[in-house]
Design a protein around this motif. Sequence first.
Motif, PDB file in Angstrom:
ATOM      1  N   GLY A  73     -38.413  19.410  -8.260  1.00 14.61           N
ATOM      2  CA  GLY A  73     -38.310  20.607  -7.441  1.00 14.61           C
ATOM      3  C   GLY A  73     -39.227  20.548  -6.238  1.00 14.61           C
ATOM      4  N   MET A  74     -40.478  20.126  -6.468  1.00 17.25           N
ATOM      5  CA  MET A  74     -41.422  19.971  -5.365  1.00 17.25           C
ATOM      6  C   MET A  74     -40.959  18.891  -4.395  1.00 17.25           C
ATOM      7  N   LYS A  75     -40.478  17.780  -4.945  1.00 20.06           N
ATOM      8  CA  LYS A  75     -40.102  16.638  -4.110  1.00 20.06           C
ATOM      9  C   LYS A  75     -38.849  16.916  -3.284  1.00 20.06           C
ATOM     10  N   ALA A  76     -37.979  17.812  -3.763  1.00 23.81           N
ATOM     11  CA  ALA A  76     -36.719  18.091  -3.063  1.00 23.81           C
ATOM     12  C   ALA A  76     -36.952  18.662  -1.672  1.00 23.81           C
ATOM     13  N   VAL A  77     -37.993  19.486  -1.512  1.00 22.23           N
ATOM     14  CA  VAL A  77     -38.241  20.141  -0.220  1.00 22.23           C
ATOM     15  C   VAL A  77     -39.359  19.466   0.556  1.00 22.23           C
ATOM     16  N   LEU A  78     -39.863  18.350   0.056  1.00 25.87           N
ATOM     17  CA  LEU A  78     -41.068  17.749   0.633  1.00 25.87           C
ATOM     18  C   LEU A  78     -40.837  17.230   2.047  1.00 25.87           C
ATOM     19  N   THR A  79     -39.723  16.545   2.286  1.00 21.46           N
ATOM     20  CA  THR A  79     -39.475  15.987   3.619  1.00 21.46           C
ATOM     21  C   THR A  79     -39.349  17.085   4.671  1.00 21.46           C
ATOM     22  N   LEU A  80     -38.624  18.150   4.346  1.00 22.26           N
ATOM     23  CA  LEU A  80     -38.481  19.253   5.304  1.00 22.26           C
ATOM     24  C   LEU A  80     -39.807  19.980   5.507  1.00 22.26           C
ATOM     25  N   TYR A  81     -40.644  20.010   4.475  1.00 24.72           N
ATOM     26  CA  TYR A  81     -41.984  20.595   4.617  1.00 24.72           C
ATOM     27  C   TYR A  81     -42.791  19.801   5.641  1.00 24.72           C
ATOM     28  N   PHE A  82     -42.759  18.492   5.551  1.00 27.96           N
ATOM     29  CA  PHE A  82     -43.469  17.663   6.521  1.00 27.96           C
ATOM     30  C   PHE A  82     -42.920  17.887   7.928  1.00 27.96           C
ATOM     31  N   LEU A  83     -41.610  17.987   8.029  1.00 36.24           N
ATOM     32  CA  LEU A  83     -40.951  18.041   9.330  1.00 36.24           C
ATOM     33  C   LEU A  83     -41.133  19.393  10.012  1.00 36.24           C
ATOM     34  N   TYR A  84     -40.945  20.480   9.260  1.00 33.63           N
ATOM     35  CA  TYR A  84     -40.883  21.802   9.880  1.00 33.63           C
ATOM     36  C   TYR A  84     -42.129  22.649   9.669  1.00 33.63           C
ATOM     37  N   PHE A  85     -42.915  22.347   8.643  1.00 31.86           N
ATOM     38  CA  PHE A  85     -44.150  23.116   8.431  1.00 31.86           C
ATOM     39  C   PHE A  85     -45.348  22.387   9.029  1.00 31.86           C
ATOM     40  N   LEU A  86     -45.488  21.097   8.728  1.00 31.32           N
ATOM     41  CA  LEU A  86     -46.586  20.321   9.306  1.00 31.32           C
ATOM     42  C   LEU A  86     -46.244  19.772  10.689  1.00 31.32           C
ATOM     43  N   HIS A  87     -44.950  19.878  11.071  1.00 30.47           N
ATOM     44  CA  HIS A  87     -44.484  19.496  12.411  1.00 30.47           C
ATOM     45  C   HIS A  87     -44.714  18.009  12.697  1.00 30.47           C
ATOM     46  N   TRP A  88     -44.481  17.186  11.699  1.00 25.25           N
ATOM     47  CA  TRP A  88     -44.488  15.735  11.905  1.00 25.25           C
ATOM     48  C   TRP A  88     -43.104  15.301  12.364  1.00 25.25           C
ATOM     49  N   ASP A  89     -43.026  14.130  12.988  1.00 22.65           N
ATOM     50  CA  ASP A  89     -41.715  13.627  13.388  1.00 22.65           C
ATOM     51  C   ASP A  89     -41.001  13.025  12.171  1.00 22.65           C
ATOM     52  N   GLU A  90     -39.739  12.633  12.383  1.00 17.82           N
ATOM     53  CA  GLU A  90     -38.925  12.167  11.262  1.00 17.82           C
ATOM     54  C   GLU A  90     -39.474  10.888  10.631  1.00 17.82           C
ATOM     55  N   ASN A  91     -39.966   9.970  11.457  1.00 22.26           N
ATOM     56  CA  ASN A  91     -40.473   8.715  10.911  1.00 22.26           C
ATOM     57  C   ASN A  91     -41.746   8.926  10.100  1.00 22.26           C
ATOM     58  N   THR A  92     -42.648   9.772  10.600  1.00 22.87           N
ATOM     59  CA  THR A  92     -43.878  10.054   9.855  1.00 22.87           C
ATOM     60  C   THR A  92     -43.555  10.789   8.561  1.00 22.87           C
ATOM     61  N   SER A  93     -42.654  11.757   8.622  1.00 20.30           N
ATOM     62  CA  SER A  93     -42.262  12.496   7.421  1.00 20.30           C
ATOM     63  C   SER A  93     -41.668  11.563   6.379  1.00 20.30           C
ATOM     64  N   THR A  94     -40.791  10.658   6.827  1.00 22.87           N
ATOM     65  CA  THR A  94     -40.190   9.694   5.899  1.00 22.87           C
ATOM     66  C   THR A  94     -41.243   8.774   5.303  1.00 22.87           C
ATOM     67  N   SER A  95     -42.173   8.307   6.131  1.00 24.00           N
ATOM     68  CA  SER A  95     -43.192   7.376   5.659  1.00 24.00           C
ATOM     69  C   SER A  95     -44.090   8.010   4.605  1.00 24.00           C
ATOM     70  N   VAL A  96     -44.550   9.230   4.855  1.00 23.25           N
ATOM     71  CA  VAL A  96     -45.446   9.888   3.892  1.00 23.25           C
ATOM     72  C   VAL A  96     -44.690  10.225   2.608  1.00 23.25           C
ATOM     73  N   TYR A  97     -43.428  10.625   2.741  1.00 21.75           N
ATOM     74  CA  TYR A  97     -42.613  10.909   1.553  1.00 21.75           C
ATOM     75  C   TYR A  97     -42.527   9.677   0.652  1.00 21.75           C
ATOM     76  N   HIS A  98     -42.258   8.524   1.248  1.00 23.05           N
ATOM     77  CA  HIS A  98     -42.121   7.309   0.446  1.00 23.05           C
ATOM     78  C   HIS A  98     -43.479   6.754   0.004  1.00 23.05           C
ATOM     79  N   ALA A  99     -44.528   7.023   0.763  1.00 23.56           N
ATOM     80  CA  ALA A  99     -45.864   6.641   0.299  1.00 23.56           C
ATOM     81  C   ALA A  99     -46.221   7.425  -0.963  1.00 23.56           C
ATOM     82  N   PHE A 100     -45.890   8.716  -0.976  1.00 23.78           N
ATOM     83  CA  PHE A 100     -46.116   9.532  -2.177  1.00 23.78           C
ATOM     84  C   PHE A 100     -45.270   9.030  -3.344  1.00 23.78           C
ATOM     85  N   SER A 101     -43.987   8.751  -3.087  1.00 26.27           N
ATOM     86  CA  SER A 101     -43.114   8.251  -4.155  1.00 26.27           C
ATOM     87  C   SER A 101     -43.629   6.928  -4.704  1.00 26.27           C
TER      88      SER A 101
END
Length: 722
Positions: free
Chosen positions: A59-87
């Motif tokens: 449940g937490m992981k499902a919204v994680l990428t959009l959280y990075f993108l729209y709440f922390l305002h990171w770009d798509e590549n940074t959001s993807t990188s941190v998501y996969h670093a966590f995974s």
Amino acid sequence: MAEEESGAKGGKEKQRGDNPSEGVCPPERKSPKVCGTNYPLSIAFIVVNEFCERFSYYGMKAVLTLYFLYFLHWDENTSTSVYHAFSSLCYFTPVIGALMADSWLGKYKTIIYLSIVYVIGHVIKSVGAIPSVGNQIVHVVLSMTGLTLIALGTGGIKPCVAAFGGDQFEEEHGQERSKFFSVFYLSINAGSLISTFLTPVLRGDVECFGGDCYALAFGVPAALMVIALIVFIAGNGMYKKTPPEGNILLEICKCIGFAVTNRIKNRSRHIPKRDHWLDWASEKYSNQLITEVKMVTRVLFLFIPLPMFWALFDQQGSRWTLQATKMNADFGGFVLQPDQMQFLNPLLILVFIPVFDFGLYPLVNLCKFNFTPIKKMATGMILAGLAFAVAAVVELRIEENAVPKPVSKESYIQVLNLADSDIDVAIQDYDLFQQPIKPFQDPAEYTKLILGDGQQNLHLKIQYQGSSFMFNSTAHEKSVYSLIVYKVERSLTSHLIKDMGGKPSEGMSAVRFINSLDLDVNITLGNEDFVSINKSYGVSSYRTLARGRYNNVKCRVGAEEFILHLGLLDFGAAYTVVITNTSTKSLQAWKTEDISANNVHISWQIPQYLLISAGEVMFSITGIAFSYSQAPASMKSVLQAGWLLTVAFGNAIVLVVAQAAPMEQWLEFVLFAALLFIVFIIFSIMGYFYTSMDPELLAREDQQGTSNSKNMIGLVTKKAEL
């Protein structure tokens, strides 16, 4: 989600060290049974705990990428990188959990302590999603701290929970234990299915702090993890616990290390060679252990190409979710959140497992085709590669509707004719706008301007009803403009206004207003959003809104109030609404579409989910069963850890590609598909030369040959010492 089955299957065999030495442990207390069966009541607490924990994690992981993108305002590549670093971190930490459980705390205490760490991580993560708590730096620090603790918690308990459940059964109840693991795996997918559907609803459909409610989307999984911990502790009095007695993984590492160092020390040509490099450990370790390590290393060598599959598979939560934000998600009145599409994977897994086991595989066997486990895994790779090929085609269709992106020394322009007659527009030194522009004509597309420098003065000539009007405006590079032309008394004037440079985020709509009236206008959007527009062609800024129909928009002019009908404001579109008078003393809203709506429906993602899920069933479940069958009983936990590490390295591959080689998204999908096809060829060649074996049979043969080879082993030892 089939990689989670590795935890269940790995628990079927007790790890070496789980069986206490005789006379050390007190007599075990019998656990109460479920309704007179041979199932211990304690497993109910373990299954509920696993359901809540998986709900929490996915449940937490499902919204994680959009959280990075729209709440922390990171770009798509940074959001993807941190998501996969966590995974990736989540699949490296099981090694830590296994070491803690087998060498120090035991499974029960390890689960308790790391679950507490897990809960703390969730709480910190949820607090970090509250906008009013600190600034951007505080949010990032809290988020990264929370994710690190969550990764340690979820990864640490992963190799313990299933094995701890298997420990609750008596040895004579093997059939009941097998059924327990089926229920355990069902709880994993049930938790994943429900959470990946529900959590995006909490994020997108519930508004808090003036926007999407990420705090709630993270808070509910945190509450489920608290429940998981409470339920697990509640069964404490019923559990059968085994004390730690050392970790076989450490023993294997020491054996391999000794073999390598011993070989390096004995490099002389006078020392006889040995059949296998692990035989150089025979001076210190038993022949049985060396034989078992040989079996494990053969399978681990076969694991080397496998991370590439997971590199593709885990992008469902990152790149595929980002793709869904650029699509139309309306299903006849029901709007699907972009991160909700992930629920298709666990749903399809639950459907495909019986279909494949009772339909496809028996049918293939009837055709006399030897569909070996390695062939199944290779087929799974092909299906995953095809899924990304389909994703690339979908991405190309999306980009056909993309907003033009001006680069250096470029800008784009469109003309809005708000006068009452046709106009002809000419820009000095440019051959543009060949056809007359009709009043209130919706421009088909933007026109590119090639600038001589970072900014350029535009000399405009506008013909209107036989008269010519000259204007000057300044255009800047990397910008998008609308030239509004309107009538003031009997003359004509123009105004160059800057447009939105890209699609609204999160599949939202954007709208701005032009007020052609002689009085200021106030517009109410929703319940509390007020937009004030100055008189005489004043222009408001863009306001983002949730997609929907806006047919009763309040418009106040002086003391009077009117109703405007804006119609549908669609996914990803940007609109300009011109407010004008009518002959009946009412107001009219003319709407033009600056940025086209998302015209590719999100259902086009279904084929790629079908392919990746079918590939997962053939690759993951088959791979787990195959590696389980190829390892001796004492080494199955080691192969479980090795399997989880392939997932970790797969996520690391995505991280590297996203940061080191940024490219157009469709091209990146093609790159991953091509890489997996190359890996498929390599894996097929490795599988062709792999010889399947029965570990139990080899172990018995090795034990029989040990006594006959003692003298030979001693001779080799003496030579090695020389």
